[in-house]
Scaffold this active site. Structure first.
Site, PDB file in Angstrom:
ATOM      1  N   ASP A  38      -8.463  18.493 -14.565  1.00 53.41           N
ATOM      2  CA  ASP A  38      -8.690  17.096 -14.936  1.00 53.41           C
ATOM      3  C   ASP A  38      -8.420  17.000 -16.441  1.00 53.41           C
ATOM      4  O   ASP A  38      -9.167  17.519 -17.256  1.00 53.41           O
ATOM      5  CB  ASP A  38     -10.137  16.729 -14.598  1.00 53.41           C
ATOM      6  CG  ASP A  38     -10.490  15.296 -14.988  1.00 53.41           C
ATOM      7  OD1 ASP A  38      -9.814  14.721 -15.869  1.00 53.41           O
ATOM      8  OD2 ASP A  38     -11.462  14.760 -14.418  1.00 53.41           O
ATOM      9  N   ARG A  97       0.837  -1.206   0.000  1.00 53.43           N
ATOM     10  CA  ARG A  97       0.000   0.000   0.000  1.00 53.43           C
ATOM     11  C   ARG A  97       0.874   1.260   0.000  1.00 53.43           C
ATOM     12  O   ARG A  97       0.560   2.257  -0.635  1.00 53.43           O
ATOM     13  CB  ARG A  97      -0.964   0.004   1.202  1.00 53.43           C
ATOM     14  CG  ARG A  97      -1.747   1.317   1.288  1.00 53.43           C
ATOM     15  CD  ARG A  97      -2.976   1.332   2.191  1.00 53.43           C
ATOM     16  NE  ARG A  97      -2.984   0.403   3.288  1.00 53.43           N
ATOM     17  CZ  ARG A  97      -2.262   0.535   4.418  1.00 53.43           C
ATOM     18  NH1 ARG A  97      -1.479   1.578   4.594  1.00 53.43           N
ATOM     19  NH2 ARG A  97      -2.345  -0.375   5.368  1.00 53.43           N
ATOM     20  N   LYS A 151      -9.195   5.803 -19.021  1.00 59.42           N
ATOM     21  CA  LYS A 151      -9.557   6.254 -20.361  1.00 59.42           C
ATOM     22  C   LYS A 151      -8.355   6.117 -21.304  1.00 59.42           C
ATOM     23  O   LYS A 151      -7.915   5.006 -21.537  1.00 59.42           O
ATOM     24  CB  LYS A 151     -10.098   7.690 -20.282  1.00 59.42           C
ATOM     25  CG  LYS A 151     -11.101   7.911 -19.132  1.00 59.42           C
ATOM     26  CD  LYS A 151     -12.371   7.085 -19.283  1.00 59.42           C
ATOM     27  CE  LYS A 151     -13.215   7.025 -18.015  1.00 59.42           C
ATOM     28  NZ  LYS A 151     -13.588   8.309 -17.440  1.00 59.42           N
ATOM     29  N   TYR A 194     -17.192  16.420 -15.299  1.00 59.94           N
ATOM     30  CA  TYR A 194     -17.533  14.992 -15.325  1.00 59.94           C
ATOM     31  C   TYR A 194     -18.567  14.699 -14.228  1.00 59.94           C
ATOM     32  O   TYR A 194     -18.410  15.147 -13.084  1.00 59.94           O
ATOM     33  CB  TYR A 194     -16.254  14.191 -15.088  1.00 59.94           C
ATOM     34  CG  TYR A 194     -16.471  12.711 -14.928  1.00 59.94           C
ATOM     35  CD1 TYR A 194     -16.842  11.929 -16.014  1.00 59.94           C
ATOM     36  CD2 TYR A 194     -16.312  12.091 -13.692  1.00 59.94           C
ATOM     37  CE1 TYR A 194     -17.047  10.569 -15.864  1.00 59.94           C
ATOM     38  CE2 TYR A 194     -16.510  10.730 -13.539  1.00 59.94           C
ATOM     39  CZ  TYR A 194     -16.888   9.976 -14.631  1.00 59.94           C
ATOM     40  OH  TYR A 194     -17.079   8.632 -14.468  1.00 59.94           O
TER      41      TYR A 194
HETATM   42  C1  LIG Z   1     -13.963   8.747 -16.123  1.00 63.23           C
HETATM   43  C2  LIG Z   1     -13.609  10.093 -15.683  1.00 63.23           C
HETATM   44  C3  LIG Z   1     -13.335  10.367 -14.345  1.00 63.23           C
HETATM   45  C4  LIG Z   1     -13.462   9.325 -13.257  1.00 63.23           C
HETATM   46  O1  LIG Z   1     -12.526   8.319 -13.407  1.00 63.23           O
HETATM   47  P1  LIG Z   1     -12.753   6.824 -12.863  1.00 63.23           P
HETATM   48  O2  LIG Z   1     -11.503   6.151 -13.282  1.00 63.23           O
HETATM   49  O3  LIG Z   1     -13.980   6.305 -13.554  1.00 63.23           O
HETATM   50  O4  LIG Z   1     -12.944   6.917 -11.403  1.00 63.23           O
HETATM   51  C5  LIG Z   1     -12.964  11.647 -13.987  1.00 63.23           C
HETATM   52  N1  LIG Z   1     -12.891  12.625 -14.910  1.00 63.23           N
HETATM   53  C6  LIG Z   1     -13.146  12.411 -16.205  1.00 63.23           C
HETATM   54  C7  LIG Z   1     -13.028  13.539 -17.175  1.00 63.23           C
HETATM   55  C8  LIG Z   1     -13.518  11.146 -16.640  1.00 63.23           C
HETATM   56  O5  LIG Z   1     -13.794  10.945 -17.924  1.00 63.23           O
END
Ligand SMILES: *Cc1c(COP(=O)(O)O)cnc(C)c1O
Length: 385
Positions: A177, A52, A202, A105
């Site tokens: 983000d 961890r 993603k 998001y």
């Molecule tokens: C999918 C996504 C998230 C969240 O990510 P997870 O891996 O699903 O927790 C945050 N911001 C954006 C822009 C996303 O597309």
């Protein structure tokens, strides 16, 4: 010598180990061990104690992720939202206020509005396409600005340099983000952001088979707080998921080029159809913020949205006719996906907020995969018919 993006994506964090007895793996091994034996009880050998806190496979990924943004520090989390949560608990406390882009998001919005509000951390949402809206919303309690650019699903653009300037003047932390463009197309730290967050689920993972998140940054004080809390709450990426994400990251550049090529070709095709009301893609010259996007990115990514003529039934019928695009949430994988935000990814956003922001029932979001461009266009053509 500063190395190019793909060279860093392939080599950083994975230099072969030639020390005595080491096997010289070209791809870093998956270190499944949860605990690490010590040669001497009073200090962990090579710094490893318990997975961890530090794991060699995750560490390799963290080095690679930092290098992709030219950042000093990288951290790999169990999901994008685990990364976001850890940033917030590390830098804010009860009574603080966040200013968020009103097209964030859906999951980030849910986290801020439904979870952190219970800890008395409030969020004010503004249309951040106009930087002055952020400045006007700043209160004495405001500590942090959270934006995305482009946003999801409306592909709005925030002027990151201008917002970083506002953050500096008011002594606020700017978090970007950067999931949608990936570090291949945009590096918010270079534009003045303090912290960059990713859902590596993603584009960085890229194959729709591993969930993960990351934080990259240069500020040592913030890094120490975030990594301390990551270990404290246990929001770490597993060794196997670290390996999959390392594997994905190596081909990020070639994938992003093909994602973008397909997105642009599909967006242009749709623009010429009478059955389509509007197409939202920052790579199109007629996008209202095309110039700002072009000034802060090296490309426009693989996601776009469009509004179909008709109603929700028509949008659902269109999706059901597509053969190559799976109807699915998420984005950034090699396979093309289509979804209706109003009833899928953004169903948790209250209807009046959705409508006010322009997420209509016939808005369709596309994540262009890396299939052959002609095949994707032909699929759209037959489905529109
Ligand atoms: C999918 C996504 C998230 C969240 O990510 P997870 O891996 O699903 O927790 C945050 N911001 C954006 C822009 C996303 O597309």
């Amino acid at each position: 010598m500063s190395l190019g993006f793909s060279t860093r994506a392939i080599h950083n964090g994975e230099e072969p180990d030639f020390r005595d007895g080491a096997s010289g793996d070209v791809a870093v091994p998956i270190h499944l061990s949860t605990t690490f034996a010590r040669e001497k009880a009073d200090s962990p050998t090579a710094g490893y104690e318990y997975t961890r806190s530090l794991n060699p496979t995750r560490k390799a990924l963290e080095e690679k992720l930092a290098s992709l943004d030219g950042a000093k520090y990288g951290l790999a989390f169990s999901s994008g939202l685990a990364a976001a949560s850890t940033v917030i608990i590390s830098l804010l406390k009860a009574g603080d206020n966040v200013i968020g882009f009103d097209d964030l998001y859906g999951g980030t919005r849910r986290l801020l509005s439904n979870v952190f509000i219970n800890f008395n951390i409030s969020t004010t949402y503004v249309d951040a396409t106009v930087p002055e809206n952020i400045e006007k919303a700043i209160k004495a309690e405001t500590k942090l600005i959270w934006i995305e650019s482009p946003t999801n699903p409306l592909l709005k653009i925030a002027d990151i340099r201008a917002i970083a300037g506002i953050a500096k003047r008011h002594n606020l932390i700017l978090v970007v983000d950067n999931t949608f463009l990936s570090p291949y197309f945009q590096n918010p730290l270079e534009l003045g952001a303090d912290i960059v967050v990713y859902s590596t689920t993603k584009y960085i993972g890229g194959h729709s088979d591993t969930l993960g998140g990351s934080v990259v940054l240069n500020n040592e004080e913030f890094y120490k707080k975030i990594s301390y809390n990551q270990n404290a709450v246990g929001a770490v990426l597993s060794p196997f998921d670290s390996y999959l994400t390392l594997r994905g990251a190596k081909t990020l550049a070639v994938r992003m080029e093909q994602h973008q090529k397909n997105a642009l070709a599909l967006a242009e095709f749709l623009q010429s159809s009478p059955k389509v009301k509007r197409v939202l893609y920052p790579g199109l010259k007629n996008h209202p913020h095309h110039d700002i996007a072009a000034s802060q990115t090296r490309g426009f990514g693989g996601v776009f949205s469009f509004e179909l003529e008709g109603n929700l039934d028509d949008a659902q019928r269109f999706l059901s006719k597509l053969k190559l695009f799976a109807t699915a949430e998420s984005l950034g994988g090699v396979e093309s996906l289509a979804e209706i935000p109003a009833i899928m990814t953004h169903a948790s956003v209250p209807k009046e907020v959705r409508e006010k922001n322009g997420i209509s029932d016939t808005l369709i979001r596309i994540s262009a995969g890396i299939e052959n461009t002609e095949d994707l266009i032909n699929d759209f053509r037959q489905a529109l018919k």
